[in-house]
Design a protein around this motif. Structure first.
Motif, short mmCIF file in Angstrom:
data_model
loop_
_atom_site.label_atom_id
_atom_site.label_comp_id
_atom_site.label_asym_id
_atom_site.label_seq_id
_atom_site.Cartn_x
_atom_site.Cartn_y
_atom_site.Cartn_z
N LEU A 164 0.83 -1.21 0.00
CA LEU A 164 0.00 0.00 0.00
C LEU A 164 0.86 1.26 0.00
O LEU A 164 0.58 2.22 -0.71
CB LEU A 164 -0.93 0.00 1.22
CG LEU A 164 -2.10 -0.99 1.16
CD1 LEU A 164 -2.75 -1.13 2.52
CD2 LEU A 164 -3.12 -0.54 0.13
N ALA A 165 1.94 1.24 0.81
CA ALA A 165 2.81 2.43 0.91
C ALA A 165 3.46 2.72 -0.44
O ALA A 165 3.59 3.88 -0.84
CB ALA A 165 3.87 2.22 1.98
N LEU A 166 3.86 1.67 -1.16
CA LEU A 166 4.53 1.87 -2.44
C LEU A 166 3.58 2.45 -3.48
O LEU A 166 4.01 3.03 -4.47
CB LEU A 166 5.13 0.56 -2.94
CG LEU A 166 6.38 0.12 -2.17
CD1 LEU A 166 6.82 -1.27 -2.59
CD2 LEU A 166 7.52 1.11 -2.37
N GLU A 167 2.26 2.28 -3.25
CA GLU A 167 1.29 2.95 -4.13
C GLU A 167 1.05 4.38 -3.68
O GLU A 167 0.23 5.09 -4.26
CB GLU A 167 -0.04 2.17 -4.11
CG GLU A 167 0.01 0.86 -4.86
CD GLU A 167 -1.17 -0.04 -4.50
OE1 GLU A 167 -2.15 0.46 -3.92
OE2 GLU A 167 -1.09 -1.23 -4.82
N GLY A 168 1.75 4.79 -2.60
CA GLY A 168 1.60 6.16 -2.11
C GLY A 168 0.42 6.35 -1.19
O GLY A 168 -0.04 7.47 -0.96
N SER A 169 -0.09 5.24 -0.60
CA SER A 169 -1.28 5.36 0.24
C SER A 169 -0.91 5.40 1.72
O SER A 169 -0.13 4.58 2.20
CB SER A 169 -2.21 4.17 -0.02
OG SER A 169 -3.13 4.05 1.04
N MET A 170 -1.51 6.37 2.44
CA MET A 170 -1.29 6.48 3.88
C MET A 170 -1.84 5.26 4.62
O MET A 170 -1.53 5.02 5.78
CB MET A 170 -2.01 7.73 4.42
CG MET A 170 -1.10 8.92 4.73
SD MET A 170 0.51 8.49 5.41
CE MET A 170 0.17 8.53 7.16
N PHE A 171 -2.72 4.48 3.96
CA PHE A 171 -3.27 3.29 4.62
C PHE A 171 -2.18 2.25 4.85
O PHE A 171 -2.35 1.37 5.69
CB PHE A 171 -4.41 2.69 3.80
CG PHE A 171 -5.68 3.46 3.95
CD1 PHE A 171 -6.38 3.45 5.14
CD2 PHE A 171 -6.17 4.23 2.91
CE1 PHE A 171 -7.54 4.17 5.30
CE2 PHE A 171 -7.34 4.96 3.05
CZ PHE A 171 -8.03 4.94 4.24
#
Lengths: 297, 257
Positions: free
Chosen positions: A160-167
């Motif tokens: 998720l982080a690598l997609e730029g998501s704070m989740f």
């Protein structure tokens, strides 16, 4: 690794731990002066112990490992149990002996030990239980948390982080700690209530729980290797006029992710031959630099 | 820059304690990355670097008590440098790794130096001084906090400009090469986990997971849940088989291990 050891290796390790415990012991008498069982501990007492167990490694050192933090975990309950000063001192001395248990499932042992303290078992009996459970608890803890649950949660969070998501970080923390705190508090109460009966349950299920955790862990690691090890080559094969890209034209047709899998297996093999992770990190950097400079990566 | 460096050092101090005490795992790069990004005003880069470093550090856990390269300092310094020097996330790994290895050595020294405290504790136990023993534990955590605070503060406050100049001066192939190495690095963490867990009993599950992503393109969570189902089937089947064939089964399992 503890959970892959044979019975004989486990027994040898337990013997060594007992030696270490006795070598660091300053206990003078084996039984408590006041042997009438203390009042049972309340749920609140057990919860307090579970909270304090978070500081198990606060005074970690190579002589006694977690002894200081282990005693810190037990202090409020021990003071409630041992009204006699000499008993309290003796108990504290015993709990300062060498101990090396897993920081996640430690509360199972602390709950169990408090049940024994409450019924004023002999000091040598309590020590024997501590020593006997260090190995199995370490094996289960490693298999469940370090080898299975952390890679799963971290894999999902990192994706998720690598997609730029704070989740990414939020999901990681919630997932990881749901199991972490659930087990920490659940095992504390279970260990205290089940008392000595819990030892057999643990001994019988150590291998099965580790085995089940290893199944999930290995599957996820296979998936992570395919998802996150990045390696490809820009080389081209010249056949007369035609140019074929080695990566998309040959390797991917053979099997996608062939190079990442191959590299992982090579690293695994080198590790088995005794290469340290630090050395392998260095080699990887060199390989990356040389590969880029020569143009094959 | 002073305020930012102090805030990052504070974060590193807390995370350094969490690595051993607390264990909520907010000290993992996937969380520290965006937090450092928040302090430096670039959460997006923080997320990317944090996610990248998380994969590299996946297998670097204190198995059986052995200290792995330090994930806290690696995560904090790697992210901070990537944001301050505008380098690629994979290049940040190259910066993070030397620091994490140096700190790993320091932690070993720290844990050795703490051994004599145990004899003080023995003396306290002899006197029944339980409060003293509590204080020793608080003291241990305070030392950890200070250590991480300093180790994170110095390179970020004094080294960011120098690192930026080095990154600017480096030839492109070096940066690209570091990037390639960064992409390969997760293999080391995974291999570390495999070294401990993998034996012939588990090769099949590794293949299942690999195929699930490579050909079926399943997300990790789907694979984890499928594996959980298999593990549960295995667990309950072995429970049921236990009474009759306990002896035979044990021999079989022992053999594989």
């Amino acid at each position: 690794m503890a959970f892959n050891d044979s019975e004989a290796a486990l027994a040898a390790k337990a013997e060594k731990r007992m030696e270490q415990a006795l070598a660091t012991s300053s206990v003078e008498r084996d039984d408590y002066v006041d042997t009438t069982p203390a009042e049972p501990l309340t749920k609140k007492d057990i919860n307090r112990m579970a909270w304090r167990s978070l500081a198990l490694q606060a005074s970690f050192n190579y002589e006694r490992m977690q002894a200081g933090g282990w005693l810190y975990t037990l202090i409020p309950a021990l003071r409630k149990i041992h009204k006699n000063d000499e008993d309290l001192r003796n108990s504290m001395k015993m709990h300062l002996e060498f101990i090396n248990v897993h920081p996640f499932d430690v509360t199972f042992l602390s709950g169990l030990v408090l049940a024994m303290e409450q019924s004023k078992e002999k000091i040598s009996t309590i020590r024997a239980v501590k020593v006997a459970l260090m190995g199995p608890l370490g094996g289960i803890g490693d298999a469940m948390f370090w080898l299975t649950w952390l890679p799963i949660c971290a894999g999902i969070g990192a994706a998720l982080a690598l997609e730029g998501s704070m989740f990414g970080p939020i999901v990681f923390l919630l997932l990881f700690n749901a199991l972490h705190f659930g087990l920490r508090f659940g095992l504390a109460h279970y260990g205290y209530r089940a008392g000595l009966g819990a030892i057999n349950v643990l001994k019988n299920s150590t291998k099965k729980i580790s085995h089940a955790a290893s199944i999930v862990g290995m599957t996820v690691i296979g998936a992570l290797v395919a998802s996150y090890v990045r390696l490809s080559t820009p080389l081209e094969i010249h056949a007369g006029e035609a140019k074929i890209a080695l990566q998309s034209g040959v390797l991917d047709k053979l099997m996608p992710n062939l190079l990442p899998l191959g590299f992982t297996l090579v690293v695994y093999w080198l590790m088995k031959k005794g290469y340290s992770p630090v050395k392998l990190i260095g080699l990887t950097v060199v390989l990356g630099l040389v590969g880029k400079f020569m143009g094959f990566l | 820059m002073l305020i930012e460096a102090l805030l990052i050092a504070l974060l590193a101090g807390l995370a350094g304690v969490d690595l051993f005490d607390g264990l909520t795992h907010f000290h993992r790069p996937v969380v520290l990355g965006p937090l450092v990004g928040l302090i430096l005003g670039d959460v997006h880069t923080g997320l990317l670097v944090g996610g990248t470093l998380e994969l590299v550090w996946m297998g670097m856990v204190p198995l059986a008590g052995a200290q792995p390269p330090n994930v806290v300092i690696g995560g904090v310094i790697g992210t901070a440098f990537a944001i301050l020097t505008k380098a690629e996330p994979t290049v940040a790994i190259g910066v993070a790794v030397p620091f994490s290895i140096a700190v790993q050595g320091c932690i070993t020294i720290l844990f050795t130096a703490f051994s004599p405290m145990m004899h003080k504790c023995d003396a306290m136990a002899k006197k029944g001084n339980w409060r003293g023993i509590e204080l020793v534990n608080y003291f241990g955590m305070a030392i950890l906090f200070c250590f991480y605070f300093i180790v994170a503060f110095l390179p970020i406050y004094f080294g960011a400009d120098a690192a930026g100049a080095v990154v600017k001066a480096a030839p492109q192939w070096v940066l690209d090469g570091l990037g390639v190495a960064g992409g390969m690095m997760p293999a080391i963490g995974f291999a570390l986990l495999m070294k401990i867990m993998l034996n012939k009993n588990y090769v099949a599950y590794f293949i299942l997971g690999f195929v699930g992503v490579t050909y079926l393109k399943l997300p990790i969570l789907a694979i984890a849940l499928g594996a959980l189902a298999i593990a549960m089937i295995d667990f309950f089947n072995s429970n049921r088989a236990q009474p009759q064939a306990a002896a035979a089964r044990n021999v079989e399992v022992e053999d594989g291990i």
